[in-house]
Design a protein around this motif. Structure first.
Motif, PDB file in Angstrom:
ATOM      1  N   LEU A 102       0.827  -1.206   0.000  1.00  0.00           N
ATOM      2  CA  LEU A 102       0.000   0.000   0.000  1.00  0.00           C
ATOM      3  C   LEU A 102       0.861   1.255   0.000  1.00  0.00           C
ATOM      4  O   LEU A 102       0.587   2.212  -0.738  1.00  0.00           O
ATOM      5  CB  LEU A 102      -0.926   0.001   1.211  1.00  0.00           C
ATOM      6  N   GLN A 103       1.908   1.269   0.790  1.00  0.00           N
ATOM      7  CA  GLN A 103       2.772   2.444   0.863  1.00  0.00           C
ATOM      8  C   GLN A 103       3.527   2.649  -0.444  1.00  0.00           C
ATOM      9  O   GLN A 103       3.738   3.790  -0.871  1.00  0.00           O
ATOM     10  CB  GLN A 103       3.751   2.287   2.034  1.00  0.00           C
ATOM     11  N   ASN A 104       3.938   1.563  -1.090  1.00  0.00           N
ATOM     12  CA  ASN A 104       4.599   1.689  -2.390  1.00  0.00           C
ATOM     13  C   ASN A 104       3.649   2.244  -3.438  1.00  0.00           C
ATOM     14  O   ASN A 104       4.018   3.117  -4.225  1.00  0.00           O
ATOM     15  CB  ASN A 104       5.143   0.327  -2.844  1.00  0.00           C
ATOM     16  N   VAL A 105       2.408   1.755  -3.448  1.00  0.00           N
ATOM     17  CA  VAL A 105       1.442   2.213  -4.443  1.00  0.00           C
ATOM     18  C   VAL A 105       1.156   3.705  -4.285  1.00  0.00           C
ATOM     19  O   VAL A 105       1.034   4.440  -5.272  1.00  0.00           O
ATOM     20  CB  VAL A 105       0.137   1.399  -4.350  1.00  0.00           C
ATOM     21  N   THR A 106       1.065   4.180  -3.058  1.00  0.00           N
ATOM     22  CA  THR A 106       0.695   5.581  -2.821  1.00  0.00           C
ATOM     23  C   THR A 106       1.893   6.524  -2.769  1.00  0.00           C
ATOM     24  O   THR A 106       1.710   7.748  -2.715  1.00  0.00           O
ATOM     25  CB  THR A 106      -0.074   5.715  -1.492  1.00  0.00           C
ATOM     26  N   PHE A 107       3.102   5.998  -2.820  1.00  0.00           N
ATOM     27  CA  PHE A 107       4.300   6.813  -2.616  1.00  0.00           C
ATOM     28  C   PHE A 107       4.390   7.970  -3.602  1.00  0.00           C
ATOM     29  O   PHE A 107       4.546   9.132  -3.210  1.00  0.00           O
ATOM     30  CB  PHE A 107       5.554   5.932  -2.708  1.00  0.00           C
ATOM     31  N   GLN A 108       4.310   7.670  -4.908  1.00  0.00           N
ATOM     32  CA  GLN A 108       4.481   8.709  -5.921  1.00  0.00           C
ATOM     33  C   GLN A 108       3.347   9.727  -5.875  1.00  0.00           C
ATOM     34  O   GLN A 108       3.577  10.937  -6.034  1.00  0.00           O
ATOM     35  CB  GLN A 108       4.568   8.076  -7.310  1.00  0.00           C
ATOM     36  N   ALA A 109       2.125   9.261  -5.659  1.00  0.00           N
ATOM     37  CA  ALA A 109       0.980  10.177  -5.613  1.00  0.00           C
ATOM     38  C   ALA A 109       1.105  11.140  -4.435  1.00  0.00           C
ATOM     39  O   ALA A 109       0.801  12.335  -4.564  1.00  0.00           O
ATOM     40  CB  ALA A 109      -0.322   9.385  -5.513  1.00  0.00           C
ATOM     41  N   ARG A 110       1.527  10.640  -3.299  1.00  0.00           N
ATOM     42  CA  ARG A 110       1.703  11.517  -2.132  1.00  0.00           C
ATOM     43  C   ARG A 110       2.831  12.506  -2.366  1.00  0.00           C
ATOM     44  O   ARG A 110       2.739  13.683  -1.993  1.00  0.00           O
ATOM     45  CB  ARG A 110       1.968  10.681  -0.875  1.00  0.00           C
ATOM     46  N   LEU A 111       3.906  12.045  -2.989  1.00  0.00           N
ATOM     47  CA  LEU A 111       5.036  12.920  -3.288  1.00  0.00           C
ATOM     48  C   LEU A 111       4.618  14.056  -4.207  1.00  0.00           C
ATOM     49  O   LEU A 111       5.080  15.197  -4.076  1.00  0.00           O
ATOM     50  CB  LEU A 111       6.161  12.103  -3.930  1.00  0.00           C
ATOM     51  N   ALA A 112       3.715  13.758  -5.152  1.00  0.00           N
ATOM     52  CA  ALA A 112       3.251  14.760  -6.112  1.00  0.00           C
ATOM     53  C   ALA A 112       2.088  15.590  -5.583  1.00  0.00           C
ATOM     54  O   ALA A 112       1.631  16.514  -6.261  1.00  0.00           O
ATOM     55  CB  ALA A 112       2.833  14.069  -7.404  1.00  0.00           C
ATOM     56  N   GLY A 113       1.607  15.270  -4.371  1.00  0.00           N
ATOM     57  CA  GLY A 113       0.445  15.974  -3.830  1.00  0.00           C
ATOM     58  C   GLY A 113      -0.817  15.674  -4.592  1.00  0.00           C
ATOM     59  O   GLY A 113      -1.726  16.509  -4.657  1.00  0.00           O
ATOM     60  N   GLN A 114      -0.916  14.446  -5.155  1.00  0.00           N
ATOM     61  CA  GLN A 114      -2.051  14.072  -5.988  1.00  0.00           C
ATOM     62  C   GLN A 114      -2.685  12.766  -5.505  1.00  0.00           C
ATOM     63  O   GLN A 114      -3.185  11.965  -6.297  1.00  0.00           O
ATOM     64  CB  GLN A 114      -1.593  13.942  -7.452  1.00  0.00           C
ATOM     65  N   HIS A 115      -2.668  12.571  -4.203  1.00  0.00           N
ATOM     66  CA  HIS A 115      -3.203  11.327  -3.652  1.00  0.00           C
ATOM     67  C   HIS A 115      -4.730  11.347  -3.663  1.00  0.00           C
ATOM     68  O   HIS A 115      -5.357  12.300  -3.202  1.00  0.00           O
ATOM     69  CB  HIS A 115      -2.712  11.136  -2.219  1.00  0.00           C
ATOM     70  N   ASP A 116      -5.314  10.289  -4.226  1.00  0.00           N
ATOM     71  CA  ASP A 116      -6.761  10.121  -4.296  1.00  0.00           C
ATOM     72  C   ASP A 116      -7.058   8.707  -3.805  1.00  0.00           C
ATOM     73  O   ASP A 116      -6.872   7.730  -4.535  1.00  0.00           O
ATOM     74  CB  ASP A 116      -7.239  10.317  -5.740  1.00  0.00           C
ATOM     75  N   GLN A 117      -7.548   8.590  -2.564  1.00  0.00           N
ATOM     76  CA  GLN A 117      -7.712   7.281  -1.963  1.00  0.00           C
ATOM     77  C   GLN A 117      -8.714   6.413  -2.720  1.00  0.00           C
ATOM     78  O   GLN A 117      -8.528   5.202  -2.837  1.00  0.00           O
ATOM     79  CB  GLN A 117      -8.144   7.411  -0.503  1.00  0.00           C
TER      80      GLN A 117
END
Length: 218
Positions: A102-117
């Protein structure tokens, strides 16, 4: 047009002279389109992908993504482009060993400020990772790791997905399953796909195909 590559040349310096890997290469890629690049080993396929991914610099010509010209970008601008508009999937997966699925999947999105759960949940479900979210990369098979890498790349909803031999380490059955998922998810998200492959069978699954030989596109 999402991506424009115009008359790009790339030369690597050798002991006695420079070696031009790419010579006046030009191509276009529209939003939502899929393009396969084939060629012999050492033909420059990965080099071109890395140039489009703003991971390397070219000698002449220009690359433009969403109106941004690479030649005008410094290191900070290139890093921002990679973080916000591009995503890459490599043959070697490059997952972070200390992070869960889960953390790997969300890593790039969180880094880009584009996380959408909600989108992440959909990706995890479509990629068959729902029962694996707490596991770590070393606890996964090669096919499972590749699906995590694809999920990580698509989580920020990039405009352009670059894939370098993304099924090269998988058997034929796993390769087809991973490619099916990638094409479905790219279609659902509207992301353009630029994929490097040695397999004509895989290339034939994409909308467009180009072949690189002698530094030129055919």
């Amino acid at each position: 047009m999402l991506l424009s590559v115009r008359n790009v040349t790339k030369t690597y310096s050798g002991q006695n002279m420079g070696r031009a890997v790419l010579r006046d290469v030009s191509l276009d890629l529209a939003a939502g389109d899929t393009l396969a690049l084939t060629g012999e080993s050492g033909s420059g396929k990965s080099t071109l992908l890395h140039l489009v991914g703003a991971l390397d610099t070219f000698d002449s010509g220009e690359i433009t993504l969403m109106g941004q010209t690479y030649g005008a970008l410094g290191d900070t601008g290139r890093a921002a482009l990679r973080r916000q508009s591009l995503a890459l999937v490599f043959q070697q997966f490059n997952l972070i060993p200390s992070l869960s699925v889960l953390q790997n999947v969300t890593f790039q999105a969180r880094l880009a400020g584009q996380h959408d759960q909600a989108w992440v949940n959909q990706l995890i479900d479509r990629l068959g990772l729902s029962d694996l979210t707490d596991r770590f990369p070393e606890q996964l098979s090669g096919g499972q790791q590749q699906r995590v890498a694809i999920g990580r790349a698509l989580a920020p909803r990039p405009q352009l997905l670059l894939a370098d031999e993304p099924t090269g380490n998988l058997d034929e059955t796993s390769s087809q399953a991973v490619l099916d998922l990638m094409l479905d998810l790219v279609a659902d998200s509207g992301t353009a796909l630029f994929l490097v492959t040695h397999s004509q069978q895989i290339a034939n699954r994409l909308n467009r195909r180009l072949h690189l030989s002698g530094g030129h596109l055919q």
